[in-house]
Design an enzyme around this catalytic site. Sequence first.
Site, short mmCIF file in Angstrom:
data_model
loop_
_atom_site.label_atom_id
_atom_site.label_comp_id
_atom_site.label_asym_id
_atom_site.label_seq_id
_atom_site.Cartn_x
_atom_site.Cartn_y
_atom_site.Cartn_z
N GLU A 46 29.57 45.82 34.24
CA GLU A 46 30.87 46.06 34.87
C GLU A 46 31.81 46.74 33.87
OE1 GLU A 46 34.07 43.24 37.32
OE2 GLU A 46 32.62 42.34 35.94
N LYS A 115 34.81 46.66 43.94
CA LYS A 115 34.59 45.21 43.87
C LYS A 115 35.40 44.51 44.97
CE LYS A 115 34.65 41.49 40.38
NZ LYS A 115 34.90 41.23 38.93
N CYS A 170 29.89 41.47 39.83
CA CYS A 170 30.21 40.21 39.16
C CYS A 170 30.61 39.06 40.09
CB CYS A 170 31.29 40.46 38.11
SG CYS A 170 31.39 39.11 36.89
#
Length: 645
Positions: A46, A115, A170
């Site tokens: 990330e 995200k 994540c």
Amino acid sequence: MNYGYVKVASAIPSVKVGDCHYNLKEIEQIIVRAEGQGVEIIAFPELCITGYTCQDLFRQQLLLDATEQSILMLMDFTRQLDIISIVGAPIQVGTLLLNCAVVIQKGEILAIIPKTYLPNYNEFYEKRWFASSQDLHPTDIIYAGNHIKVCSTPTIFRTYTGSTFAVELCEDVWAPEPPSTKLALAGADIIINLSASDELIGKHDYLRQLLSQQSARTMSGYIYSSAGFGESTQDVVYGGNALIYENGLCVASSERFSFEPQMVVTQIDYEKMRSERRNNTTFVNAQRIGLKDNEVRLIECHSVTPDDFTLIREVNPTPFIPKTNDMEASCEEIFNIQVAGLAKRIVHTNCKTVILGISGGLDSTLALLVCVKTFDKLKMPRTGIVGVTMPGFGTTDRTYTNAINLMRSLGITIKEISIKDSCIQHFKDIEHDITVHDVTYENGQARERTQILMDLSNKLGGLVIGTGDLSELALGWATYNGDHMSMYGVNVSIPKTLIKHLVRYVAESGVDSMSRNTLMDIIDTPISPELIPADEKGNIAQKTEDLVGPYVLHDFFLYYMLRQGFGPSKIFMLAKHAFANNSEYKFDEETIKKWLKVFLRRFFSQQFKRSCLPDGPKVGSVSLSPRGDWRMPSDASSALWLNDN
């Protein structure tokens, strides 16, 4: 031909926080290595272009411009490469700053994936800088010279070789409903997670459990790449984790806390994943509440120059044998399943007696040990177990002695009934020449033994316990209405390669020294039905594996055909890889091919025996019960399988 495999990599580059130029060079070096190894998809951590720990520097336009310039340079770098590279970067979309994964191939941005779930608790405060994909309206932007639509629409990528993948970032996998769940239900074979998860005591084990469970639940491959050495250690430490899972099993992992860049490479078997999903009705049903076709964006990746396929993964030559750190615990669990199944049948029928033939071989030995354990747990006297040894024309002193010694040391009731005279009379009755040792000669003995056991069960009011195993059922290596039949078969789900381990487990942990010595000799005795007279030295002349082939090969074929649904060509490729350089079991290609054809012919032709099997407990993931796992017409043709080269 790629046999349903896709070669993937998870990478952890060296990072300097805020130095996009340095980070780009480190990423490019790893991409070159991966391309040289034939990797098709590679994932980086990330925000790897900038570093995850830039904090309020993410508000600096200079950093965002440098990020875009780095992505442009990375596109140019990959222009002549086939590999699909997925990197993390902060990207401006209108008034929003998004934490994104950028999917690049052959000099083009295929998509930008923002995200969804931003952690804003404890040491994390991503909402200070970033917006969620949930805040995003579909927006057309020009980024690094590409016209791109950035949106929250779930996106699946299809590679040139046919595999599909999707991306999450994540915290997404830590959420109660990870985006990857619906993406897998929509058809993604592989989920790629770009992450920057810090290290805390106990967190790593939890993380691995989380990834394993998500991979297993979605029946997917899962590629995880998390930030490592080089991120700021102002308040937290990033240990670096490159982890690759396949349906819950970790197939590749990196070294934690390494100070050097890392890359782990493996192959994911997406054909196996698709087979698992088709077979699992729960997964199929869950697709009804998943994403609809019009809710998913499908992006076709660029065509590539196919490489010659070489399998780099380890293939277990004995897939039925549990590969655990505690083999004893695995054997105990298997043994207890057998015991529990038999105990229920005994309690239900209110029987006080069980009858089984004891030959001195492995199968009847395991069945006897299951009976003994069952009677002990039910607090029933072992004398209720009637072991019948039935010497015939091929019985050797070794197996006879082991049978008698084992029954005596275990304290069960012993009966010895020779079948020689009755078989001689039977052969006279049907006008069979006793010197002709053909199938009539052999099966006549097997059926005589079964008649004795069945009639004894009537006389004693007991159950005949079957001793035949899973491998024999697959090959049809049983006499129809002979040893093929019983009133309850405790070994029906136990393959031949596993039986030795179970008997050894009992020998080493659950019996007296005399029984232990006998059991160890039984383990070392060649497998034989002992239906042909012994040689001139009194040794076993009829060895099963000389006739039908090595059980280790047949169990291998059985596992991959039934459990994974693979065709013979793929099974042959896997077998070559598993056995070519194996120190314990080594077979050349011709041997493998010969016995694979035997397996296929016998498996198809002998289904009629499996169609009328007695009850027996399912123990592992492969069973041939006609009432449960395997329903097949007895008249199915094997031609398609035999011609699959």
